[in-house]
Scaffold this motif. Structure first.
Motif, PDB file in Angstrom:
ATOM      1  N   ASP A   1       0.822  -1.117  -0.004  1.00 61.35           N
ATOM      2  CA  ASP A   1      -0.097   0.055  -0.110  1.00 61.35           C
ATOM      3  C   ASP A   1       0.703   1.332   0.015  1.00 61.35           C
ATOM      4  OD1 ASP A   1      -2.301  -1.675   0.085  1.00 61.35           O
ATOM      5  OD2 ASP A   1      -2.564  -1.346   2.286  1.00 61.35           O
ATOM      6  N   ALA A   2       1.924   1.290   0.785  1.00 62.30           N
ATOM      7  CA  ALA A   2       2.686   2.448   0.805  1.00 62.30           C
ATOM      8  C   ALA A   2       3.573   2.695  -0.318  1.00 62.30           C
ATOM      9  CB  ALA A   2       3.495   2.446   2.211  1.00 62.30           C
ATOM     10  N   LEU A   3       4.352   1.494  -0.769  1.00 68.28           N
ATOM     11  CA  LEU A   3       5.218   1.879  -1.904  1.00 68.28           C
ATOM     12  C   LEU A   3       4.750   1.270  -3.268  1.00 68.28           C
ATOM     13  CD1 LEU A   3       8.329   0.314   0.291  1.00 68.28           C
ATOM     14  CD2 LEU A   3       7.572   2.869  -0.039  1.00 68.28           C
ATOM     15  N   GLY A   4       3.774   0.552  -3.340  1.00 68.64           N
ATOM     16  CA  GLY A   4       3.195  -0.015  -4.577  1.00 68.64           C
ATOM     17  C   GLY A   4       3.710  -1.341  -4.863  1.00 68.64           C
ATOM     18  N   GLU A   5       2.447  -2.359  -5.117  1.00 68.55           N
ATOM     19  CA  GLU A   5       2.888  -3.784  -5.282  1.00 68.55           C
ATOM     20  C   GLU A   5       4.052  -3.938  -5.963  1.00 68.55           C
ATOM     21  OE1 GLU A   5       0.030  -7.668  -6.048  1.00 68.55           O
ATOM     22  OE2 GLU A   5      -0.797  -5.672  -6.097  1.00 68.55           O
ATOM     23  N   GLU A   6       4.033  -3.377  -7.157  1.00 69.90           N
ATOM     24  CA  GLU A   6       5.173  -3.681  -8.124  1.00 69.90           C
ATOM     25  C   GLU A   6       6.780  -3.421  -7.543  1.00 69.90           C
ATOM     26  OE1 GLU A   6       4.405   0.870  -8.317  1.00 69.90           O
ATOM     27  OE2 GLU A   6       3.151  -0.860  -8.145  1.00 69.90           O
ATOM     28  N   ASN A   7       6.537  -2.663  -6.198  1.00 67.69           N
ATOM     29  CA  ASN A   7       7.927  -2.504  -5.890  1.00 67.69           C
ATOM     30  C   ASN A   7       8.315  -3.502  -4.668  1.00 67.69           C
ATOM     31  OD1 ASN A   7       8.693  -0.319  -7.256  1.00 67.69           O
ATOM     32  ND2 ASN A   7       7.331   1.282  -6.172  1.00 67.69           N
ATOM     33  N   ILE A   8       7.624  -4.689  -4.528  1.00 64.74           N
ATOM     34  CA  ILE A   8       7.559  -5.526  -3.214  1.00 64.74           C
ATOM     35  C   ILE A   8       7.594  -6.956  -3.931  1.00 64.74           C
ATOM     36  CG2 ILE A   8       6.388  -6.459  -1.351  1.00 64.74           C
ATOM     37  CD1 ILE A   8       7.164  -3.514  -1.185  1.00 64.74           C
ATOM     38  N   GLU A   9       8.836  -7.379  -3.459  1.00 63.94           N
ATOM     39  CA  GLU A   9       8.987  -8.786  -3.894  1.00 63.94           C
ATOM     40  C   GLU A   9       8.987  -9.657  -2.590  1.00 63.94           C
ATOM     41  OE1 GLU A   9       9.974 -10.181  -6.738  1.00 63.94           O
ATOM     42  OE2 GLU A   9      10.021  -8.439  -7.873  1.00 63.94           O
ATOM     43  N   GLU A  10       8.114 -10.636  -2.502  1.00 64.63           N
ATOM     44  CA  GLU A  10       7.970 -11.808  -1.615  1.00 64.63           C
ATOM     45  C   GLU A  10       8.659 -12.753  -1.605  1.00 64.63           C
ATOM     46  OE1 GLU A  10       3.782 -12.154  -0.124  1.00 64.63           O
ATOM     47  OE2 GLU A  10       3.147 -10.896  -1.806  1.00 64.63           O
ATOM     48  N   TYR A  11       9.060 -13.498  -0.521  1.00 65.16           N
ATOM     49  CA  TYR A  11      10.105 -14.391  -0.121  1.00 65.16           C
ATOM     50  C   TYR A  11       9.483 -15.541   0.956  1.00 65.16           C
ATOM     51  CZ  TYR A  11      13.339 -11.807  -3.182  1.00 65.16           C
ATOM     52  OH  TYR A  11      14.113 -10.830  -3.733  1.00 65.16           O
ATOM     53  N   GLN A  12       9.671 -16.555   0.670  1.00 66.65           N
ATOM     54  CA  GLN A  12       9.566 -17.632   1.903  1.00 66.65           C
ATOM     55  C   GLN A  12      10.179 -17.676   3.150  1.00 66.65           C
ATOM     56  OE1 GLN A  12       6.874 -19.662   1.923  1.00 66.65           O
ATOM     57  NE2 GLN A  12       6.294 -18.165   0.271  1.00 66.65           N
ATOM     58  N   SER A  13      11.608 -17.239   3.095  1.00 65.76           N
ATOM     59  CA  SER A  13      12.735 -16.949   4.058  1.00 65.76           C
ATOM     60  C   SER A  13      13.347 -15.745   3.907  1.00 65.76           C
ATOM     61  CB  SER A  13      13.447 -18.124   4.139  1.00 65.76           C
ATOM     62  OG  SER A  13      14.606 -18.041   3.191  1.00 65.76           O
ATOM     63  N   ASP A  14      13.832 -15.146   4.940  1.00 65.74           N
ATOM     64  CA  ASP A  14      14.547 -13.739   5.085  1.00 65.74           C
ATOM     65  C   ASP A  14      15.833 -14.125   4.552  1.00 65.74           C
ATOM     66  OD1 ASP A  14      15.190 -15.231   7.123  1.00 65.74           O
ATOM     67  OD2 ASP A  14      15.126 -13.554   8.749  1.00 65.74           O
ATOM     68  N   THR A  15      16.527 -15.246   4.719  1.00 65.67           N
ATOM     69  CA  THR A  15      17.667 -15.521   4.343  1.00 65.67           C
ATOM     70  C   THR A  15      17.990 -15.576   2.532  1.00 65.67           C
ATOM     71  OG1 THR A  15      17.438 -17.744   4.311  1.00 65.67           O
ATOM     72  CG2 THR A  15      18.737 -16.917   5.908  1.00 65.67           C
ATOM     73  N   ASN A  16      16.589 -16.058   1.843  1.00 61.59           N
ATOM     74  CA  ASN A  16      16.684 -15.793   0.487  1.00 61.59           C
ATOM     75  C   ASN A  16      16.604 -14.515   0.009  1.00 61.59           C
ATOM     76  OD1 ASN A  16      16.618 -18.725   0.246  1.00 61.59           O
ATOM     77  ND2 ASN A  16      14.399 -18.740   0.129  1.00 61.59           N
ATOM     78  N   ALA A  17      15.734 -13.643   0.961  1.00 60.82           N
ATOM     79  CA  ALA A  17      15.617 -12.193   0.740  1.00 60.82           C
ATOM     80  C   ALA A  17      16.962 -11.612   0.726  1.00 60.82           C
ATOM     81  CB  ALA A  17      14.518 -11.506   1.572  1.00 60.82           C
ATOM     82  N   PHE A  18      17.777 -11.683   1.517  1.00 60.95           N
ATOM     83  CA  PHE A  18      19.157 -11.079   1.985  1.00 60.95           C
ATOM     84  C   PHE A  18      20.060 -11.519   1.065  1.00 60.95           C
ATOM     85  CE2 PHE A  18      23.228 -10.502   4.497  1.00 60.95           C
ATOM     86  CZ  PHE A  18      23.000  -9.250   4.558  1.00 60.95           C
ATOM     87  N   GLU A  19      19.940 -12.742   0.498  1.00 62.98           N
ATOM     88  CA  GLU A  19      20.906 -13.293  -0.783  1.00 62.98           C
ATOM     89  C   GLU A  19      20.468 -12.552  -2.153  1.00 62.98           C
ATOM     90  OE1 GLU A  19      19.998 -17.232  -1.050  1.00 62.98           O
ATOM     91  OE2 GLU A  19      21.014 -17.931   0.788  1.00 62.98           O
ATOM     92  N   ASP A  20      19.238 -12.055  -2.131  1.00 63.86           N
ATOM     93  CA  ASP A  20      19.055 -11.257  -3.129  1.00 63.86           C
ATOM     94  C   ASP A  20      19.275  -9.905  -3.128  1.00 63.86           C
ATOM     95  OD1 ASP A  20      17.766 -13.250  -4.937  1.00 63.86           O
ATOM     96  OD2 ASP A  20      15.909 -12.277  -5.010  1.00 63.86           O
ATOM     97  N   LEU A  21      19.350  -9.291  -1.832  1.00 65.78           N
ATOM     98  CA  LEU A  21      19.903  -7.901  -1.645  1.00 65.78           C
ATOM     99  C   LEU A  21      21.337  -7.915  -1.899  1.00 65.78           C
ATOM    100  CD1 LEU A  21      19.436  -5.170  -0.223  1.00 65.78           C
ATOM    101  CD2 LEU A  21      20.031  -6.108   1.798  1.00 65.78           C
ATOM    102  N   GLN A  22      22.009  -8.903  -1.422  1.00 65.98           N
ATOM    103  CA  GLN A  22      23.377  -8.962  -1.715  1.00 65.98           C
ATOM    104  C   GLN A  22      24.036  -8.986  -3.096  1.00 65.98           C
ATOM    105  OE1 GLN A  22      24.117 -12.268   1.261  1.00 65.98           O
ATOM    106  NE2 GLN A  22      25.887 -10.910   2.246  1.00 65.98           N
ATOM    107  N   ALA A  23      22.872  -9.736  -4.136  1.00 64.85           N
ATOM    108  CA  ALA A  23      23.334  -9.945  -5.155  1.00 64.85           C
ATOM    109  C   ALA A  23      22.768  -8.768  -6.088  1.00 64.85           C
ATOM    110  CB  ALA A  23      22.543 -11.134  -5.872  1.00 64.85           C
TER     111      ALA A  23
END
Length: 301
Positions: free
Chosen positions: A187-209
Motif C-alpha cells: 500500500d505504501a510503496l506500490g505492489e510492483e516494488n515489493i518482492e515476496e520471499y519464503q525466508s529472510d535468508t533468501n531475501a538477503f541473498e537477493d539483496l547482496q546480489a
C-alpha cells in the motif's frame, strides 16, 4: 530513526529454513531433552510423576505441547531438521512448557506453513515471536500482554541506509510472504516494488546480489541478517504519523489455539513473570542481544 547496536559481534550459525515437519521432544520437569518421538504422531519422554503444573489447559496430545515454529534466527533456530533447537523462543517456550509439566514437540518450518499448521489444528502454538494483530486474534489465541516489543527494521547496503518510509520510494523491497508488513508495504510503496520471499535468508541473498534494494522485516530478524555482513546495516524506523500501521511499536506474542482461555491465561502469566524476574532479559543476552537493544525490546521506545 532508531540506531541500535542490537546483536553482539559474534557469529550466528546459519540456519536451515524448511517446510518439512521435523520432530524433537524437549522434556518438561525432568527426563532427557532431545528424545526422539516413536513416530510423527507420538511423543516420548516422560514428565516426572510428581510434576505439578502451574497451569492446566488442554493440548492436542496429553502432556505434549506441539509447536509449529518459524525457523528464523535469533528467535527460533533449528540447526537441522531434527535440531538442536536454539534461540529466544526455543528457550522461552521450553521453560513455559516445563512449568506446566509438558514435553515440547518442535516442528520447524516456514512462517506461512506454521500459520497453516496452527490454523488447521495440527499444533498448539506458533513459535517464533510473532506480531499481535486484531486479524490474527480472530483466528488464533493471543495473549493480552506481550513477551517483547519490536518494530519495522529495514536492511540495506550501508550507502543506501533507508531510514524513513519515504526514502524507500521507488526502491525494490523484499518481505516475507504473508508477513505483517507485506500488504502494508504494498500500500505504501506500490505492489510492483515489493518482492515476496519464503525466508529472510533468501531475501538477503537477493539483496547482496543486487536484485532488490532492501529487506523489510521485524527488526530482530533484520539485525540478525546484517550483523555479520560487511557493508550492510539495519535501521529501526521511527513512528511516522503518515504510516502508523507500518511504523508503530509492535507487541510480540505466541499465537495459539483459539478459544482456550485457560491456555491464553497461562501464557499471559508467564509473560508477566518472565519480564519481571529477568528471564526475558537473560534469554535476550544469551542470544547476543545487546543491553541497549534489550531495553528497547522489553520497554519499548
Amino acid at each position: 530513526m532508531k540506531r541500535l547496536t542490537v546483536l553482539e559481534q559474534k557469529p550466528v550459525t546459519a540456519f536451515i529454513a524448511t517446510s518439512s515437519i521435523a520432530l524433537l521432544v524437549l522434556t518438561g520437569c525432568s527426563g532427557d531433552a532431545g528424545t526422539e518421538p516413536d513416530s510423527a504422531n507420538a511423543a516420548t519422554g516422560d514428565v516426572a510423576e510428581d510434576c505439578t503444573p502451574l497451569h492446566e489447559f488442554p493440548t492436542l496430545e496429553d502432556g505434549v505441547l506441539n509447536v509449529a515454529a518459524m525457523n528464523a534466527a535469533p528467535k527460533f533456530h533449528a540447526l537441522s531438521d531434527s535440531g538442536p533447537f536454539e534461540g529466544i523462543d526455543a528457550t522461552l517456550i521450553t521453560e513455559f512448557a516445563e512449568e506446566n509439566c509438558l514435553d515440547v514437540l518442535f516442528k520447524p518450518m516456514t512462517g506461512a506453513a506454521a500459520q497453516l499448521d496452527l490454523r488447521e489444528g495440527k499444533s498448539d502454538l506458533f513459535g517464533g515471536l510473532h506480531i499481535k494483530t486484531a486479524e490474527r486474534g480472530e483466528v488464533f489465541g493471543q495473549a493480552e500482554g506481550y513477551v517483547i516489543y519490536d518494530a519495522l527494521g529495514i536492511t540495506s547496503a550501508s550507502e543506501d541506509s533507508f531510514d524513513t518510509i519515504e526514502s524507500m520510494d521507488g526502491a525494490t523491497v523484499g518481505v516475507l510472504s504473508g508477513s505483517f508488513f507485506a500488504e502494508t508495504l504494498k500500500d505504501a510503496l506500490g505492489e510492483e516494488n515489493i518482492e515476496e520471499y519464503q525466508s529472510d535468508t533468501n531475501a538477503f541473498e537477493d539483496l547482496q546480489a543486487g536484485r532488490i534494494d532492501a529487506v523489510a522485516n521485524q527488526s530482530m530478524m533484520s539485525f540478525n541478517l546484517s550483523n555479520d555482513a560487511e557493508g550492510y546495516e539495519t535501521n529501526i524506523i521511527d513512528e511516522d504519523p503518515n504510516h502508523p500501521e507500518l511504523t508503530a511499536l509492535l507487541e510480540i506474542n505466541w499465537p495459539h489455539t483459539h478459544g482456550v482461555p485457560e491456555f491464553t491465561a497461562a501464557i499471559d502469566d508467564y509473560y508477566t513473570r518472565a519480564k519481571e524476574d529477568g528471564t526475558v532479559e537473560r534469554v535476550l543476552e544469551e542470544n547476543g542481544v545487546t543491553e541497549e537493544a534489550a531495553d528497547f525490546y522489553i520497554n519499548g521506545r
